[in-house]
Design an enzyme around this catalytic site. Structure first.
Site, PDB file in Angstrom:
ATOM      1  N   PHE A  88      -3.393  -3.424  14.241  1.00 19.85           N
ATOM      2  CA  PHE A  88      -2.767  -2.199  14.753  1.00 19.85           C
ATOM      3  C   PHE A  88      -2.865  -1.055  13.742  1.00 19.85           C
ATOM      4  CE2 PHE A  88       0.229  -5.103  17.435  1.00 19.85           C
ATOM      5  CZ  PHE A  88      -0.847  -5.440  18.240  1.00 19.85           C
ATOM      6  N   ASP A  89      -3.599  -1.280  12.644  1.00 20.94           N
ATOM      7  CA  ASP A  89      -3.941  -0.150  11.768  1.00 20.94           C
ATOM      8  C   ASP A  89      -5.236   0.510  12.268  1.00 20.94           C
ATOM      9  OD1 ASP A  89      -5.302  -2.509  11.025  1.00 20.94           O
ATOM     10  OD2 ASP A  89      -5.599  -1.818   8.957  1.00 20.94           O
TER      11      ASP A  89
ATOM     12  N   GLU B 202     -10.728 -12.343   0.866  1.00 25.88           N
ATOM     13  CA  GLU B 202     -11.654 -11.324   0.348  1.00 25.88           C
ATOM     14  C   GLU B 202     -11.993 -11.412  -1.133  1.00 25.88           C
ATOM     15  OE1 GLU B 202     -11.355  -7.525   3.131  1.00 25.88           O
ATOM     16  OE2 GLU B 202      -9.481  -7.780   2.032  1.00 25.88           O
TER      17      GLU B 202
ATOM     18  N   ARG C 168       0.832  -1.222   0.000  1.00 25.11           N
ATOM     19  CA  ARG C 168       0.000   0.000   0.000  1.00 25.11           C
ATOM     20  C   ARG C 168       0.859   1.261   0.000  1.00 25.11           C
ATOM     21  NH1 ARG C 168      -3.369  -3.776   2.209  1.00 25.11           N
ATOM     22  NH2 ARG C 168      -5.305  -3.931   1.010  1.00 25.11           N
TER      23      ARG C 168
ATOM     24  N   TRP D 103      -8.166 -14.161  10.747  1.00 21.90           N
ATOM     25  CA  TRP D 103      -8.252 -12.693  10.856  1.00 21.90           C
ATOM     26  C   TRP D 103      -9.673 -12.199  11.044  1.00 21.90           C
ATOM     27  CZ3 TRP D 103     -10.333  -8.953   7.393  1.00 21.90           C
ATOM     28  CH2 TRP D 103     -10.847  -9.458   6.194  1.00 21.90           C
TER      29      TRP D 103
ATOM     30  N   HIS E 141      -6.746  -9.296  -4.512  1.00 20.05           N
ATOM     31  CA  HIS E 141      -5.676  -8.349  -4.166  1.00 20.05           C
ATOM     32  C   HIS E 141      -4.528  -8.496  -5.165  1.00 20.05           C
ATOM     33  CE1 HIS E 141      -7.283  -6.850  -0.321  1.00 20.05           C
ATOM     34  NE2 HIS E 141      -7.682  -8.079  -0.072  1.00 20.05           N
TER      35      HIS E 141
ATOM     36  N   ASP F 217      -0.287  -6.267  -3.880  1.00 20.73           N
ATOM     37  CA  ASP F 217      -1.720  -5.990  -3.714  1.00 20.73           C
ATOM     38  C   ASP F 217      -2.223  -5.300  -4.976  1.00 20.73           C
ATOM     39  OD1 ASP F 217      -4.357  -5.245  -2.509  1.00 20.73           O
ATOM     40  OD2 ASP F 217      -3.373  -5.954  -0.692  1.00 20.73           O
TER      41      ASP F 217
HETATM   42  C1  ACM Z   1      -7.229  -8.938   5.653  1.00 15.02           C
HETATM   43  O1  ACM Z   1      -7.242  -8.040   6.514  1.00 15.02           O
HETATM   44  N1  ACM Z   1      -7.893  -8.799   4.523  1.00 15.02           N
HETATM   45  C2  ACM Z   1      -6.493 -10.161   5.864  1.00 15.02           C
END
Ligand code: ACM
Length: 535
Positions: free
Chosen positions: A427-428, A335, A181, A401, A269, A210
């Site tokens: 932690f974001d 995702e 990112r 996750w 991604h 990504d």
């Molecule tokens: C994730 O946060 N998509 C693994």
């Protein structure tokens, strides 16, 4: 009579005080502890101090020399002198001795015994990693300014006499960074590794690819870095790691007993890869002539699991395997919008041909192709918990996750898992009310919430708990574009996570942790590492 009662009371008090302050193992007790983070398994306190002087020798036989040199290197800048390395102690001279001992089986591969008397510091371990962790604890017994990069004057470098026996609760103690990112320059990654090493973290997952960028040179597919690496989330300059830089980072991390776990995202991604090689995406004809930066979005950033796409990704993994020593290779897997496959005529035909009942099964088929490839190459596949849908690949390890259910299901089915839930380890997310914090992706995970996390849920049966390899904290990079900001989001929360990953559950105590944390923040300050102030 009155005097007699007094005598009894005083004697009782004296006895209690004696019991309280006598050197004992601190397991379960905080009467007297060190400032070591993560808190060690056991500490026996003794009287006196070992005082450092330039004449102190560091004694190590061949197999311990490398770790001994690291200790000398770390001490030198702040002390202003380099201790000499020798293979034998001189009679009566003070010494720091490092020794490997195969007999110390109960310490495992990462445990150590640190024994400090006024005359000698002795660090013993079964493996070099243990010596390294013994050194980290020794450093934390010194004043925080030992981490200063310039000489510190007017200070008495001494450590209290004691005996520490210590080993980790979990074998996987990890953080994730996201150069996809926002690109993270090599030197910033190195500095981040320095901060991790002192907390006894042993893995760094790097999210290298990504939609927005591809950050690792792949010789066979040069367009990945030529076309897909030069952007980042903020529209600023991107970047990528050459294979030589990757090797350098892997070596740098290994010196700190940290394994870098590469993550190559698929099948979603994957926009940056599709950007560079549209034939691996779904419906490439649809985007012909479109500007490059629009193509991946138009294709949903989703790979098409054709044979040539499988071949492409296996080629990529083949180069990744050559570069990274990690036994685990992360293939993402999260995702994917599987509707894009369900609605695509080519993918419908593909599902029929493979005998897949739905898109989940096609997803699972694709992941299995990677699992087989990695297994044949003596590596293990690691993926986010969506890889459970449609059937888990035989060799797969699951990173849980979306909460903890993925981890529970996988562990109870006999698969290894790493716990990385959004509830405690992202932690974001914000560390306090958004109005008091720099812009973040959302959520709220304050320090104490992280500290309260236990990676082994009750729903994992006791005999299956062994499959919980450990924990990982996520520093996704959408809103993190500088080193200082990365550190701000990491600390102090990663310090709490380090204790979860290493220390015994019975020793956890938030108040005591915060006391030690204050010292650790001074260490970070001495190292020039940024952190969020405590409330
Ligand atoms: C994730 O946060 N998509 C693994």
């Amino acid at each position: 009579m009155k005097n007699y009662r007094h005598t009894i009371i005083i004697m009782t008090l004296v006895t209690l005080a004696f019991l309280f302050f006598t050197p004992t193992t601190v397991t379960g007790s905080y009467s007297k502890t060190t400032n070591i983070i993560p808190i060690p398994v056991s500490v026996e306190h003794r009287d006196g101090f070992f005082v450092f002087r330039p004449s102190v020798r560091v004694i190590a036989e061949k197999d311990a020399e490398t770790e001994a040199s690291k200790l000398i290197d770390i001490l030198a800048p702040a002390m202003g002198y380099r201790l000499k390395l020798a293979s034998k102690a001189r009679p009566k001279a003070k010494a720091i001795k490092l020794a490997l001992d195969e007999q110390l089986l109960h310490l495992g591969d990462e445990g150590y015994i640190l024994d400090v008397s006024a005359e000698q510091i002795l660090i013993r371990a079964k493996q070099t990693a243990g010596l390294f962790y013994g050194i980290q604890s020794l450093l934390q017994l010194l004043p925080a300014s030992i981490f200063s990069k310039t000489e510190v004057n007017d200070i008495n470098w001494k450590v209290p006499c004691l005996k520490i026996t210590d080993y980790p609760r979990f074998q996987w103690r990890s953080l994730l960074v996201d150069p996809a990112r926002h690109f993270i320059p090599v030197n910033d990654v190195k500095k981040f590794l320095n901060g991790m090493a002192m907390l006894k973290f042993n893995r760094l997952q790097m999210h290298l690819t990504d939609n927005i960028g591809w950050r690792i040179e792949i010789k066979k597919y040069p367009n990945l870095t030529k076309l897909a690496s030069n952007r980042d989330r903020s529209g600023g300059k991107g970047g990528f790691y050459t294979q030589e830089e990757i090797r350098e980072l892997v070596r740098y991390a290994e010196k700190r007993h940290i394994t870098i776990v590469p993550e190559i995202e698929m099948p979603f991604h994957a926009g940056a890869a599709i950007n560079a090689y549209p034939y691996i995406g779904i419906n490439p004809a649809r985007v012909e002539g479109m500007p490059l930066d629009k193509q991946w979005a138009a294709l949903g950033g989703l790979l098409a699991p054709r044979p040539e796409t499988v071949g492409f990704m296996q080629d990529v993994l083949a180069e990744v395997i050559e570069l990274f020593g990690s036994r685990f290779i992360h293939i993402g897997g999260d995702e994917a919008n599987l509707k894009l496959w369900e609605n695509d005529p080519e993918m419908q035909t593909q599902m029929k041909q493979l005998g897949c009942n739905d898109a989940h099964e096609l997803h699972s088929w694709f992941i299995k192709q990677m699992d087989t490839f990695l297994t044949e190459n003596n590596r293990r596949l690691l993926g986010w918990d969506e890889i459970l849908q449609g059937g888990l690949a035989p060799g797969a390890t699951v990173m849980s996750w979306r909460g903890i259910q993925g981890g529970i299901t996988a562990a109870n089915a006999g698969h290894d898992v790493v716990m990385a839930p959004t509830s405690h380890t992202y932690f974001d997310y914000y560390q306090s009310s958004p109005e008091n914090e720099p812009l973040a992706i959302g959520g709220l995970i304050p320090l104490e919430k992280v500290y309260q996390y236990d990676p082994i849920p009750k729903a994992i049966t006791p005999e299956k708990a062994i499959h919980v390899l450990g924990v990982q904290g996520q520093l996704w990079g959408e809103y993190i574009s500088t080193r200082k900001h990365l550190e701000y989001m990491a600390y102090p929360r990663a310090i709490a996570l380090a204790e979860i990953g290493w220390s015994k559950k019975q020793l956890k105590n938030y108040g005591n942790f915060v006391t030690r944390l204050r010292h650790h923040l001074k260490r970070l300050q001495a190292m020039g590492i940024n952190y969020r102030q405590l409330d």
